[in-house]
Design a protein around this motif. Structure first.
Motif, short mmCIF file in Angstrom:
data_model
loop_
_atom_site.label_atom_id
_atom_site.label_comp_id
_atom_site.label_asym_id
_atom_site.label_seq_id
_atom_site.Cartn_x
_atom_site.Cartn_y
_atom_site.Cartn_z
N MET A 49 -61.54 60.54 -27.45
CA MET A 49 -60.70 60.18 -26.69
C MET A 49 -59.61 61.27 -26.15
N PRO A 50 -59.23 61.07 -24.81
CA PRO A 50 -58.13 62.31 -24.40
C PRO A 50 -56.97 62.14 -25.26
N LYS A 51 -56.38 63.23 -25.34
CA LYS A 51 -54.97 63.27 -26.06
C LYS A 51 -53.92 62.25 -24.94
N PRO A 52 -53.19 61.64 -25.85
CA PRO A 52 -52.37 60.68 -25.04
C PRO A 52 -51.43 61.16 -23.96
N ASP A 53 -51.27 60.76 -22.84
CA ASP A 53 -50.53 61.46 -21.74
C ASP A 53 -49.12 61.53 -22.02
N ILE A 54 -48.52 60.29 -22.98
CA ILE A 54 -47.22 60.08 -23.40
C ILE A 54 -47.52 59.62 -24.82
N ASP A 55 -46.60 60.10 -25.72
CA ASP A 55 -46.47 59.91 -26.89
C ASP A 55 -45.11 59.34 -27.35
N LEU A 56 -44.76 58.17 -27.62
CA LEU A 56 -43.40 57.72 -27.78
C LEU A 56 -42.79 58.17 -29.19
N GLU A 57 -43.68 58.39 -30.18
CA GLU A 57 -43.31 58.83 -31.43
C GLU A 57 -42.27 57.82 -32.12
N VAL A 58 -42.36 56.47 -32.10
CA VAL A 58 -41.50 55.84 -32.59
C VAL A 58 -41.40 55.76 -34.28
N GLY A 59 -42.67 56.07 -34.68
CA GLY A 59 -42.47 56.13 -36.31
C GLY A 59 -42.43 54.66 -37.01
N SER A 60 -42.13 54.90 -38.38
CA SER A 60 -41.92 53.60 -39.23
C SER A 60 -40.65 53.05 -38.93
N GLY A 61 -40.66 51.88 -39.86
CA GLY A 61 -39.28 51.19 -39.96
C GLY A 61 -39.73 49.69 -40.13
N SER A 62 -38.89 48.80 -40.30
CA SER A 62 -39.10 47.35 -40.36
C SER A 62 -39.67 46.91 -39.07
N HIS A 63 -40.18 45.78 -39.28
CA HIS A 63 -40.99 45.21 -37.90
C HIS A 63 -39.82 45.13 -36.70
N ALA A 64 -38.78 44.67 -37.13
CA ALA A 64 -37.51 44.68 -35.99
C ALA A 64 -37.27 46.02 -35.48
N GLU A 65 -37.19 47.02 -36.30
CA GLU A 65 -36.84 48.27 -35.95
C GLU A 65 -37.61 48.79 -34.98
N GLN A 66 -39.26 48.70 -35.61
CA GLN A 66 -40.26 49.33 -34.75
C GLN A 66 -40.43 48.88 -33.54
N THR A 67 -40.52 47.42 -33.59
CA THR A 67 -40.61 46.70 -32.19
C THR A 67 -39.54 47.16 -31.43
N ALA A 68 -38.21 47.11 -31.98
CA ALA A 68 -37.28 47.42 -30.63
C ALA A 68 -37.40 48.86 -30.32
N ARG A 69 -37.63 49.83 -31.07
CA ARG A 69 -37.87 51.18 -30.52
C ARG A 69 -39.00 51.25 -29.70
N ILE A 70 -40.09 50.61 -29.87
CA ILE A 70 -41.21 50.77 -28.99
C ILE A 70 -40.68 50.08 -27.55
N MET A 71 -39.88 49.04 -27.64
CA MET A 71 -39.55 48.02 -26.41
C MET A 71 -38.73 49.32 -25.45
N VAL A 72 -37.80 49.83 -26.35
CA VAL A 72 -36.67 50.82 -25.56
C VAL A 72 -37.46 51.87 -24.90
N GLU A 73 -38.30 52.70 -25.64
CA GLU A 73 -39.12 53.70 -25.05
C GLU A 73 -40.11 53.42 -24.11
N PHE A 74 -40.90 52.28 -24.28
CA PHE A 74 -41.70 51.74 -23.41
C PHE A 74 -41.32 51.28 -21.96
N GLU A 75 -40.08 50.84 -22.19
CA GLU A 75 -39.38 50.58 -20.82
C GLU A 75 -39.08 51.89 -19.64
N LYS A 76 -38.72 52.66 -20.54
CA LYS A 76 -38.59 53.90 -19.66
C LYS A 76 -39.98 54.48 -19.00
N VAL A 77 -40.80 54.38 -19.79
CA VAL A 77 -42.30 54.74 -19.21
C VAL A 77 -42.78 54.08 -17.89
N CYS A 78 -42.50 52.48 -18.22
CA CYS A 78 -42.84 51.48 -17.06
C CYS A 78 -41.79 51.79 -15.92
#
Length: 371
Positions: free
Chosen positions: A55-84
């Motif tokens: 696979m090619p290296k990712p064009d974008i790595d959000l680097e959200v890491g670990s955390g509770s389900h809520a913490e992880q989901t929230a961080r992904i949403m915040v960072e992915f919104e910026k990408v979109c």
């Protein structure tokens, strides 16, 4: 057509790799980016999969890491919104059932971006599994639902999903297996480790329902240790499982020495190495999802230490048998394999290595339009 492909954990890589390869055949029609949310953050375990799958290296790595389900989901949403907002894609493609799958789907849909779910319609009916919640939330929002089998189609229709959204394409996991099985066959791992084909088992064990309760984990390890007296078990141990075994004082069941006997633990393996071991194993013992599918195609008996599965076709048509986490039933199933009392089944329809190309053809013939 501009597409963002999203991965977050190792199983996602195996599903996304053939889709990216298929998209690359149509450079004039499809422009795509690969976003890695970083949900699975172990560089060693993740990097091996990227390397093995080409696979090619990712064009974008959000680097959200670990955390509770809520913490992880929230961080992904915040960072992915910026990408979109920055990239303005026509479509997002999510795979599987991890937190990244659900989080990126919700984020994209709220921005008016259409989303496709690869591996849609799988249902365990177990709301105690975080993955089941992710699957349900993702499927109800997505515009393209790419399914692996007729059972998934039936699930979606029963939930009221319009038929025009459902596309039975087959299993992209098997695309990856078919592409790499010859390369995996050529590895020398068995020789290097002194193993003989059909004279060992492989195992994965990581689900909280199996490893977080000391009594359940102890019972399983004791049963597996009994099985390993007749057939050594190669166990690429998940860091979580090792941690819990040590916490509960159960590490004496696990052999990490030079001699392959009992439950023999290794570090986590790359995709090709583990495929090499599984295709030559007498049986596979697991609590994962994807291995149920891979063993069905490989024709290897699979003993699944779970009470339910979102992949029932592997039981009705394939080589899989659900036994739960009752130690007695695990041992009985292993004994059945050893005496040859097992259903070797058949490969399900469209598990032929061409699912990713079918997905791309659907997108080319039904391109996304603004919501």
């Amino acid at each position: 057509m501009k597409i963002i492909n999203i991965v977050g954990a190792r199983p996602n890589f195996m599903k996304m790799a053939p889709i990216i390869e298929a998209m690359n055949r149509y450079p004039e029609q499809i422009k795509h980016l690969l976003v890695h949310t970083g949900q699975h953050y172990d560089e060693k375990m993740s990097k091996a999969f990227f390397d093995d799958l080409g696979m090619p290296k990712p064009d974008i790595d959000l680097e959200v890491g670990s955390g509770s389900h809520a913490e992880q989901t929230a961080r992904i949403m915040v960072e992915f919104e910026k990408v979109c907002l920055r990239e303005k894609p026509d479509l997002g493609i999510v795979v599987g059932d991890v937190n990244s799958t659900m989080a990126c789907t919700i984020t994209a849909k709220k921005l008016g971006i259409k989303v496709a779910h690869v591996e849609a319609g799988l249902r365990s009916r177990d709301m105690g599994m975080p993955e089941e919640i992710n699957r349900l939330c993702t499927d109800v929002l997505c515009d393209y639902l790419f399914t692996t089998d007729y059972v998934a189609d039936r699930n979606l229709k029963a939930e009221g999903v319009p038929e025009e959204k459902i596309h039975f394409v087959g299993n992209v996991m098997i695309d990856t297996l078919r592409k790499h099985e010859r390369k995996a066959e050529s590895l020398t791992l068995l020789h290097d480790w002194g193993l003989e084909a059909g004279r060992y088992a492989t195992m994965t064990l990581h689900r909280p329902s199996n490893v977080d309760d000391p009594h359940i984990l102890a019972g399983l390890l004791e049963a597996l240790a009994d099985i390993s007296r007749d057939l050594p078990i190669v166990f690429p141990i998940h860091p979580r499982t090792r941690k819990m075994a040590e916490k509960f004082g159960l590490e004496h069941f696990l052999n990490s020495g030079d001699r392959i006997e009992g439950i023999w633990c290794t570090e986590p393996l790359g995709y090709l190495e583990f495929l090499h071991l599984n295709m030559n194993a007498k049986m596979v013992l697991t609590d994962s999802g994807g291995l149920q599918e891979e063993t069905t195609v490989l024709g290897v008996p699979c003993i699944t230490m779970r009470h339910n599965t979102e992949r029932p076709i592997t039981c009705t048509e394939g080589t899989n048998r659900l036994v739960g986490n009752d130690p007695r039933k695990v041992k009985e199933a292993a004994e059945a394999v050893l005496r040859g009392d097992w259903n070797f089944g058949q490969v399900p329809e469209k598990w032929d290595g061409k699912a990713a190309e079918r997905i791309v053809q659907v997108l080319l013939s039904h391109p996304p339009t603004a919501v």
